[in-house]
Design a protein around this motif. Structure first.
Motif, PDB file in Angstrom:
ATOM      1  N   ASP A  89      -3.441   2.702   9.765  1.00 46.62           N
ATOM      2  CA  ASP A  89      -3.769   2.860   8.350  1.00 46.62           C
ATOM      3  C   ASP A  89      -3.188   1.691   7.579  1.00 46.62           C
ATOM      4  OD1 ASP A  89      -5.129   5.372   8.406  1.00 46.62           O
ATOM      5  OD2 ASP A  89      -3.191   6.336   8.730  1.00 46.62           O
TER       6      ASP A  89
ATOM      7  N   GLU B 117      -2.599   0.262   3.601  1.00 48.97           N
ATOM      8  CA  GLU B 117      -2.587   0.617   2.180  1.00 48.97           C
ATOM      9  C   GLU B 117      -1.922  -0.501   1.401  1.00 48.97           C
ATOM     10  OE1 GLU B 117      -3.232   3.840   0.773  1.00 48.97           O
ATOM     11  OE2 GLU B 117      -3.768   4.793   2.666  1.00 48.97           O
ATOM     12  N   THR B 118      -2.267  -0.625   0.147  1.00 50.13           N
ATOM     13  CA  THR B 118      -1.500  -1.470  -0.750  1.00 50.13           C
ATOM     14  C   THR B 118      -0.660  -0.538  -1.602  1.00 50.13           C
ATOM     15  OG1 THR B 118      -3.323  -1.539  -2.322  1.00 50.13           O
ATOM     16  CG2 THR B 118      -3.129  -3.398  -0.801  1.00 50.13           C
ATOM     17  N   VAL B 119       0.571  -0.919  -1.834  1.00 50.30           N
ATOM     18  CA  VAL B 119       1.495  -0.094  -2.611  1.00 50.30           C
ATOM     19  C   VAL B 119       2.216  -0.978  -3.621  1.00 50.30           C
ATOM     20  CG1 VAL B 119       1.846   1.631  -0.801  1.00 50.30           C
ATOM     21  CG2 VAL B 119       3.314  -0.360  -0.873  1.00 50.30           C
TER      22      VAL B 119
ATOM     23  N   GLY C 192      -0.669  -3.294  -6.426  1.00 53.05           N
ATOM     24  CA  GLY C 192      -0.893  -3.497  -4.998  1.00 53.05           C
ATOM     25  C   GLY C 192      -0.182  -4.706  -4.442  1.00 53.05           C
TER      26      GLY C 192
END
Length: 106
Positions: free
Chosen positions: A83, A85-87, A91
């Motif tokens: 997986d 994701e950008t956090v 982002g």
């Protein structure tokens, strides 16, 4: 250590399921790379900075699951899921999470 996204390995027999293993990596891209990536994205090019950050994060996450699986006595990991994701604010950080099932195969 063998890795596969499938639930089994062709030609091998799973003899023991040892549990779920996971590894995570969060990497930040610096502001200059972000600016250059934005420019490349606008003109339709590839973003080498983000590709490099993604590869590094993926390598770290795979190292973690391999270490965790080896500590359980596994020689393979099946059913791997990756997986991305950008956090963070806008982002600014890239998170890669890898999980799978540690097994022994013959």
């Amino acid at each position: 250590m063998m890795y596969t996204t499938t639930p089994n390995i062709e030609g091998k027999r799973i003899t023991q399921y040892l549990g779920v293993v996971s590894g995570e990596a969060i990497l930040g891209a610096n502001i200059f790379r972000d600016i250059m990536a934005s420019v490349r994205d606008i003109v339709g090019g590839r973003s080498g900075a983000y590709e490099k950050a993604f590869r590094k994060a993926r390598e770290i996450a795979f190292e973690e699951i391999e270490q965790e699986a080896a500590a359980l006595g596994a020689n393979a990991i099946v059913g791997i899921d990756i997986d991305i994701e950008t956090v963070g604010a806008q982002g600014a950080m890239l998170m890669v999470s890898v999980s799978g099932t540690a097994v022994t195969v013959q």
